[in-house]
Scaffold this motif. Structure first.
Motif, PDB file in Angstrom:
ATOM      1  N   ASP A  81      12.055  21.927  14.491  1.00  0.00           N
ATOM      2  CA  ASP A  81      11.454  21.703  13.174  1.00  0.00           C
ATOM      3  C   ASP A  81      11.060  23.024  12.497  1.00  0.00           C
ATOM      4  OD1 ASP A  81      10.759  19.965  11.127  1.00  0.00           O
ATOM      5  OD2 ASP A  81       8.663  19.823  11.789  1.00  0.00           O
ATOM      6  N   LEU A  82      12.001  23.989  12.512  1.00  0.00           N
ATOM      7  CA  LEU A  82      11.732  25.317  11.961  1.00  0.00           C
ATOM      8  C   LEU A  82      11.948  25.411  10.461  1.00  0.00           C
ATOM      9  CD1 LEU A  82      13.374  27.561  14.726  1.00  0.00           C
ATOM     10  CD2 LEU A  82      10.954  26.952  14.451  1.00  0.00           C
ATOM     11  N   GLY A  83      12.730  24.503   9.893  1.00  0.00           N
ATOM     12  CA  GLY A  83      13.005  24.562   8.467  1.00  0.00           C
ATOM     13  C   GLY A  83      13.974  25.664   8.084  1.00  0.00           C
ATOM     14  N   ILE A  84      14.743  26.157   9.058  1.00  0.00           N
ATOM     15  CA  ILE A  84      15.743  27.200   8.810  1.00  0.00           C
ATOM     16  C   ILE A  84      17.101  26.519   8.644  1.00  0.00           C
ATOM     17  CG2 ILE A  84      16.901  29.241   9.747  1.00  0.00           C
ATOM     18  CD1 ILE A  84      14.400  29.702  11.465  1.00  0.00           C
ATOM     19  N   ARG A  85      17.888  27.025   7.725  1.00  0.00           N
ATOM     20  CA  ARG A  85      19.223  26.468   7.490  1.00  0.00           C
ATOM     21  C   ARG A  85      20.272  27.478   7.942  1.00  0.00           C
ATOM     22  NH1 ARG A  85      21.333  25.286   1.488  1.00  0.00           N
ATOM     23  NH2 ARG A  85      23.508  25.375   2.019  1.00  0.00           N
ATOM     24  N   PHE A  86      21.214  27.019   8.768  1.00  0.00           N
ATOM     25  CA  PHE A  86      22.344  27.834   9.211  1.00  0.00           C
ATOM     26  C   PHE A  86      23.600  27.274   8.571  1.00  0.00           C
ATOM     27  CE2 PHE A  86      19.231  28.586  12.487  1.00  0.00           C
ATOM     28  CZ  PHE A  86      19.413  29.915  12.823  1.00  0.00           C
ATOM     29  N   VAL A  87      24.384  28.134   7.929  1.00  0.00           N
ATOM     30  CA  VAL A  87      25.633  27.704   7.307  1.00  0.00           C
ATOM     31  C   VAL A  87      26.745  28.694   7.652  1.00  0.00           C
ATOM     32  CG1 VAL A  87      24.529  26.511   5.371  1.00  0.00           C
ATOM     33  CG2 VAL A  87      25.149  28.905   5.133  1.00  0.00           C
ATOM     34  N   ALA A  88      27.970  28.173   7.680  1.00  0.00           N
ATOM     35  CA  ALA A  88      29.142  29.027   7.854  1.00  0.00           C
ATOM     36  C   ALA A  88      29.868  29.088   6.510  1.00  0.00           C
ATOM     37  CB  ALA A  88      30.056  28.476   8.934  1.00  0.00           C
ATOM     38  N   LEU A  89      30.078  30.264   6.007  1.00  0.00           N
ATOM     39  CA  LEU A  89      30.823  30.474   4.772  1.00  0.00           C
ATOM     40  C   LEU A  89      32.273  30.749   5.172  1.00  0.00           C
ATOM     41  CD1 LEU A  89      30.902  30.955   1.692  1.00  0.00           C
ATOM     42  CD2 LEU A  89      30.380  33.361   2.189  1.00  0.00           C
ATOM     43  N   VAL A  90      33.177  29.902   4.689  1.00  0.00           N
ATOM     44  CA  VAL A  90      34.578  30.001   5.088  1.00  0.00           C
ATOM     45  C   VAL A  90      35.452  30.169   3.846  1.00  0.00           C
ATOM     46  CG1 VAL A  90      36.419  28.915   6.420  1.00  0.00           C
ATOM     47  CG2 VAL A  90      34.028  28.465   7.018  1.00  0.00           C
ATOM     48  N   PRO A  91      35.699  31.422   3.432  1.00  0.00           N
ATOM     49  CA  PRO A  91      36.591  31.624   2.293  1.00  0.00           C
ATOM     50  C   PRO A  91      37.978  31.090   2.637  1.00  0.00           C
ATOM     51  CG  PRO A  91      35.504  33.676   2.919  1.00  0.00           C
ATOM     52  CD  PRO A  91      35.205  32.671   3.972  1.00  0.00           C
ATOM     53  N   ARG A  92      38.489  30.209   1.832  1.00  0.00           N
ATOM     54  CA  ARG A  92      39.753  29.538   2.156  1.00  0.00           C
ATOM     55  C   ARG A  92      40.968  30.435   1.932  1.00  0.00           C
ATOM     56  NH1 ARG A  92      41.069  24.571   3.838  1.00  0.00           N
ATOM     57  NH2 ARG A  92      43.122  23.890   3.259  1.00  0.00           N
ATOM     58  N   GLN A  93      40.870  31.386   1.041  1.00  0.00           N
ATOM     59  CA  GLN A  93      42.049  32.156   0.657  1.00  0.00           C
ATOM     60  C   GLN A  93      41.709  33.636   0.548  1.00  0.00           C
ATOM     61  OE1 GLN A  93      43.705  30.591  -2.894  1.00  0.00           O
ATOM     62  NE2 GLN A  93      44.929  32.377  -3.331  1.00  0.00           N
ATOM     63  N   LEU A  94      42.645  34.471   0.948  1.00  0.00           N
ATOM     64  CA  LEU A  94      42.481  35.903   0.760  1.00  0.00           C
ATOM     65  C   LEU A  94      42.667  36.232  -0.714  1.00  0.00           C
ATOM     66  CD1 LEU A  94      44.559  37.145   3.798  1.00  0.00           C
ATOM     67  CD2 LEU A  94      42.077  37.169   3.563  1.00  0.00           C
ATOM     68  N   LEU A  95      42.049  37.273  -1.178  1.00  0.00           N
ATOM     69  CA  LEU A  95      42.128  37.643  -2.579  1.00  0.00           C
ATOM     70  C   LEU A  95      43.452  38.321  -2.895  1.00  0.00           C
ATOM     71  CD1 LEU A  95      38.554  39.048  -3.134  1.00  0.00           C
ATOM     72  CD2 LEU A  95      39.429  36.817  -3.801  1.00  0.00           C
ATOM     73  N   VAL A  96      44.167  37.765  -3.842  1.00  0.00           N
ATOM     74  CA  VAL A  96      45.407  38.365  -4.306  1.00  0.00           C
ATOM     75  C   VAL A  96      45.049  39.675  -5.008  1.00  0.00           C
ATOM     76  CG1 VAL A  96      47.389  38.054  -5.830  1.00  0.00           C
ATOM     77  CG2 VAL A  96      46.493  36.113  -4.546  1.00  0.00           C
ATOM     78  N   GLY A  97      45.877  40.661  -4.809  1.00  0.00           N
ATOM     79  CA  GLY A  97      45.623  41.961  -5.417  1.00  0.00           C
ATOM     80  C   GLY A  97      45.034  42.959  -4.444  1.00  0.00           C
ATOM     81  N   THR A  98      44.590  42.483  -3.288  1.00  0.00           N
ATOM     82  CA  THR A  98      44.112  43.387  -2.250  1.00  0.00           C
ATOM     83  C   THR A  98      45.257  43.602  -1.265  1.00  0.00           C
ATOM     84  OG1 THR A  98      43.280  41.617  -0.840  1.00  0.00           O
ATOM     85  CG2 THR A  98      41.751  42.514  -2.477  1.00  0.00           C
ATOM     86  N   PRO A  99      45.286  44.707  -0.543  1.00  0.00           N
ATOM     87  CA  PRO A  99      46.395  44.957   0.388  1.00  0.00           C
ATOM     88  C   PRO A  99      46.591  43.823   1.412  1.00  0.00           C
ATOM     89  CG  PRO A  99      45.150  46.971   0.081  1.00  0.00           C
ATOM     90  CD  PRO A  99      44.385  45.868  -0.628  1.00  0.00           C
ATOM     91  N   ILE A 100      45.516  43.338   1.994  1.00  0.00           N
ATOM     92  CA  ILE A 100      45.676  42.277   2.996  1.00  0.00           C
ATOM     93  C   ILE A 100      46.062  40.953   2.342  1.00  0.00           C
ATOM     94  CG2 ILE A 100      43.259  41.539   3.124  1.00  0.00           C
ATOM     95  CD1 ILE A 100      43.761  41.391   6.220  1.00  0.00           C
ATOM     96  N   GLY A 101      45.564  40.694   1.153  1.00  0.00           N
ATOM     97  CA  GLY A 101      45.945  39.482   0.433  1.00  0.00           C
ATOM     98  C   GLY A 101      47.416  39.478   0.068  1.00  0.00           C
ATOM     99  N   GLU A 102      47.922  40.631  -0.367  1.00  0.00           N
ATOM    100  CA  GLU A 102      49.338  40.747  -0.706  1.00  0.00           C
ATOM    101  C   GLU A 102      50.219  40.609   0.535  1.00  0.00           C
ATOM    102  OE1 GLU A 102      50.600  40.781  -3.722  1.00  0.00           O
ATOM    103  OE2 GLU A 102      48.632  40.833  -4.652  1.00  0.00           O
TER     104      GLU A 102
END
Length: 103
Positions: A61-82
């Motif tokens: 009962d700590l009242g702390i929230r844990f979440v996982a942020l999962v970006p679905r797609q790499l950003l186009v225009g960056t070397p790894i995205g390309e």
């Protein structure tokens, strides 16, 4: 410090109620990626870790929230995205009677 160590520290201290701990994962956790290798499983584990930590915080009962942020797609225009975009267009997995092959 690893994500699990940060999570354990947030439970041990604990953080103030209504605090949020964000664990950043990857879209590879959702569907894998030809570029990720074994990374996809590790990224999926980060989603499980957020759930496990949330369960522990709720049980105390700590009242702390844990979440996982999962970006679905790499950003186009960056070397790894390309690089990811090029690889996805070049290789399309297909299941045949012989197993997984690239078309």
């Amino acid at each position: 410090m690893s994500r699990s160590e940060v999570g354990r520290a947030a439970l041990a201290r604990p953080l103030r109620p209504h605090s949020t701990v964000v664990i950043v994962s990857s879209g590879a956790a959702l569907g894998g990626s030809p570029l990720s290798g074994g990374c996809a499983g590790a990224k999926r584990m980060q989603m499980f870790l957020a759930d496990y930590l949330q369960y522990a915080a709720d049980a105390r009962d700590l009242g702390i929230r844990f979440v996982a942020l999962v970006p679905r797609q790499l950003l186009v225009g960056t070397p790894i995205g390309e690089a990811d975009e090029e690889l996805r267009h070049r290789t399309r997995p297909a299941v045949t009677g012989k197993g997984l092959e690239a078309i």
